[in-house]
Design a protein around this motif. Sequence first.
Motif, PDB file in Angstrom:
ATOM      1  N   ASN A  12       0.823  -1.209   0.000  1.00 41.47           N
ATOM      2  CA  ASN A  12       0.000   0.000   0.000  1.00 41.47           C
ATOM      3  C   ASN A  12       0.859   1.262   0.000  1.00 41.47           C
ATOM      4  O   ASN A  12       0.553   2.229  -0.706  1.00 41.47           O
ATOM      5  CB  ASN A  12      -0.955  -0.001   1.197  1.00 41.47           C
ATOM      6  N   LEU A  13       1.943   1.269   0.788  1.00 43.82           N
ATOM      7  CA  LEU A  13       2.855   2.412   0.808  1.00 43.82           C
ATOM      8  C   LEU A  13       3.536   2.587  -0.546  1.00 43.82           C
ATOM      9  O   LEU A  13       3.654   3.707  -1.059  1.00 43.82           O
ATOM     10  CB  LEU A  13       3.896   2.249   1.919  1.00 43.82           C
ATOM     11  N   ASN A  14       3.990   1.482  -1.135  1.00 42.89           N
ATOM     12  CA  ASN A  14       4.644   1.554  -2.441  1.00 42.89           C
ATOM     13  C   ASN A  14       3.676   2.019  -3.525  1.00 42.89           C
ATOM     14  O   ASN A  14       4.031   2.841  -4.375  1.00 42.89           O
ATOM     15  CB  ASN A  14       5.249   0.201  -2.816  1.00 42.89           C
ATOM     16  N   ASP A  15       2.456   1.494  -3.515  1.00 43.61           N
ATOM     17  CA  ASP A  15       1.470   1.893  -4.520  1.00 43.61           C
ATOM     18  C   ASP A  15       1.148   3.380  -4.393  1.00 43.61           C
ATOM     19  O   ASP A  15       1.069   4.095  -5.395  1.00 43.61           O
ATOM     20  CB  ASP A  15       0.185   1.073  -4.381  1.00 43.61           C
ATOM     21  N   SER A  16       0.972   3.850  -3.181  1.00 42.79           N
ATOM     22  CA  SER A  16       0.680   5.266  -2.959  1.00 42.79           C
ATOM     23  C   SER A  16       1.813   6.139  -3.479  1.00 42.79           C
ATOM     24  O   SER A  16       1.579   7.123  -4.197  1.00 42.79           O
ATOM     25  CB  SER A  16       0.445   5.515  -1.472  1.00 42.79           C
ATOM     26  N   PHE A  17       3.039   5.780  -3.143  1.00 45.48           N
ATOM     27  CA  PHE A  17       4.206   6.533  -3.601  1.00 45.48           C
ATOM     28  C   PHE A  17       4.316   6.490  -5.126  1.00 45.48           C
ATOM     29  O   PHE A  17       4.491   7.525  -5.784  1.00 45.48           O
ATOM     30  CB  PHE A  17       5.458   5.968  -2.930  1.00 45.48           C
ATOM     31  N   ARG A  18       4.189   5.310  -5.709  1.00 44.39           N
ATOM     32  CA  ARG A  18       4.327   5.166  -7.149  1.00 44.39           C
ATOM     33  C   ARG A  18       3.244   5.946  -7.890  1.00 44.39           C
ATOM     34  O   ARG A  18       3.501   6.557  -8.925  1.00 44.39           O
ATOM     35  CB  ARG A  18       4.259   3.681  -7.541  1.00 44.39           C
ATOM     36  N   ARG A  19       2.053   5.971  -7.363  1.00 46.13           N
ATOM     37  CA  ARG A  19       0.952   6.641  -8.053  1.00 46.13           C
ATOM     38  C   ARG A  19       1.061   8.157  -8.006  1.00 46.13           C
ATOM     39  O   ARG A  19       0.575   8.836  -8.912  1.00 46.13           O
ATOM     40  CB  ARG A  19      -0.381   6.185  -7.472  1.00 46.13           C
ATOM     41  N   ASN A  20       1.686   8.707  -6.955  1.00 42.25           N
ATOM     42  CA  ASN A  20       1.771  10.169  -6.902  1.00 42.25           C
ATOM     43  C   ASN A  20       3.169  10.706  -7.185  1.00 42.25           C
ATOM     44  O   ASN A  20       3.321  11.862  -7.544  1.00 42.25           O
ATOM     45  CB  ASN A  20       1.222  10.712  -5.581  1.00 42.25           C
ATOM     46  N   LEU A  21       4.201   9.870  -7.014  1.00 40.24           N
ATOM     47  CA  LEU A  21       5.591  10.210  -7.319  1.00 40.24           C
ATOM     48  C   LEU A  21       6.107  11.444  -6.580  1.00 40.24           C
ATOM     49  O   LEU A  21       7.147  11.977  -6.933  1.00 40.24           O
ATOM     50  CB  LEU A  21       5.802  10.395  -8.823  1.00 40.24           C
ATOM     51  N   VAL A  22       5.378  11.889  -5.579  1.00 38.98           N
ATOM     52  CA  VAL A  22       5.792  13.083  -4.849  1.00 38.98           C
ATOM     53  C   VAL A  22       5.916  12.782  -3.369  1.00 38.98           C
ATOM     54  O   VAL A  22       6.959  13.010  -2.767  1.00 38.98           O
ATOM     55  CB  VAL A  22       4.800  14.247  -5.071  1.00 38.98           C
ATOM     56  N   PHE A  23       4.859  12.283  -2.789  1.00 35.86           N
ATOM     57  CA  PHE A  23       4.822  12.043  -1.345  1.00 35.86           C
ATOM     58  C   PHE A  23       5.208  10.609  -1.033  1.00 35.86           C
ATOM     59  O   PHE A  23       4.765   9.693  -1.701  1.00 35.86           O
ATOM     60  CB  PHE A  23       3.427  12.333  -0.789  1.00 35.86           C
ATOM     61  N   GLY A  24       6.045  10.441  -0.040  1.00 35.32           N
ATOM     62  CA  GLY A  24       6.385   9.106   0.417  1.00 35.32           C
ATOM     63  C   GLY A  24       7.771   8.651   0.058  1.00 35.32           C
ATOM     64  O   GLY A  24       8.169   7.553   0.427  1.00 35.32           O
ATOM     65  N   GLY A  25       8.532   9.467  -0.680  1.00 30.72           N
ATOM     66  CA  GLY A  25       9.871   9.051  -1.023  1.00 30.72           C
ATOM     67  C   GLY A  25      10.538   9.970  -2.020  1.00 30.72           C
ATOM     68  O   GLY A  25      10.074  11.075  -2.289  1.00 30.72           O
ATOM     69  N   THR A  26      11.608   9.466  -2.592  1.00 39.07           N
ATOM     70  CA  THR A  26      12.407  10.198  -3.570  1.00 39.07           C
ATOM     71  C   THR A  26      12.444   9.395  -4.858  1.00 39.07           C
ATOM     72  O   THR A  26      12.597   8.176  -4.822  1.00 39.07           O
ATOM     73  CB  THR A  26      13.855  10.376  -3.041  1.00 39.07           C
ATOM     74  N   VAL A  27      12.314  10.075  -5.980  1.00 36.61           N
ATOM     75  CA  VAL A  27      12.404   9.426  -7.286  1.00 36.61           C
ATOM     76  C   VAL A  27      13.736   9.814  -7.922  1.00 36.61           C
ATOM     77  O   VAL A  27      14.073  10.999  -7.998  1.00 36.61           O
ATOM     78  CB  VAL A  27      11.242   9.850  -8.214  1.00 36.61           C
ATOM     79  N   LEU A  28      14.486   8.808  -8.352  1.00 33.59           N
ATOM     80  CA  LEU A  28      15.748   9.028  -9.053  1.00 33.59           C
ATOM     81  C   LEU A  28      15.604   8.559 -10.492  1.00 33.59           C
ATOM     82  O   LEU A  28      15.066   7.478 -10.742  1.00 33.59           O
ATOM     83  CB  LEU A  28      16.873   8.240  -8.383  1.00 33.59           C
TER      84      LEU A  28
END
Length: 112
Positions: A12-28
Amino acid sequence: MTNDINADIIRNLNDSFRRNLVFGGTVLLTPGVTSLAIDRQAELLEAVRKFDSFTPDNDPHGEHDFGSIDLDSVRFFFKVDYYDLNGRFASPNPADPAVTSRVMTIMRADEY
């Protein structure tokens, strides 16, 4: 049972992050991605956001932490890794966002 619960939380955390690409982590983005024209980069990011082709073969732990996308006959991967909040070591508990920093790397398959 705990592993199943953790996998559900992580997914659920990964899906949320992947779907918004802003909140929940860093995209490289790797050089193979940043060398694409901006409109192609946007198309790839949108494909990552919408990706839902998880199977037991590409997602054996049920965490939705890896995917493969073909764009213009070029294969790209995305991969989510879990670090401690300082980004130096592995997260002690990827199911706990209070101790985890997610990093999603988006790359050409030939950069893997």
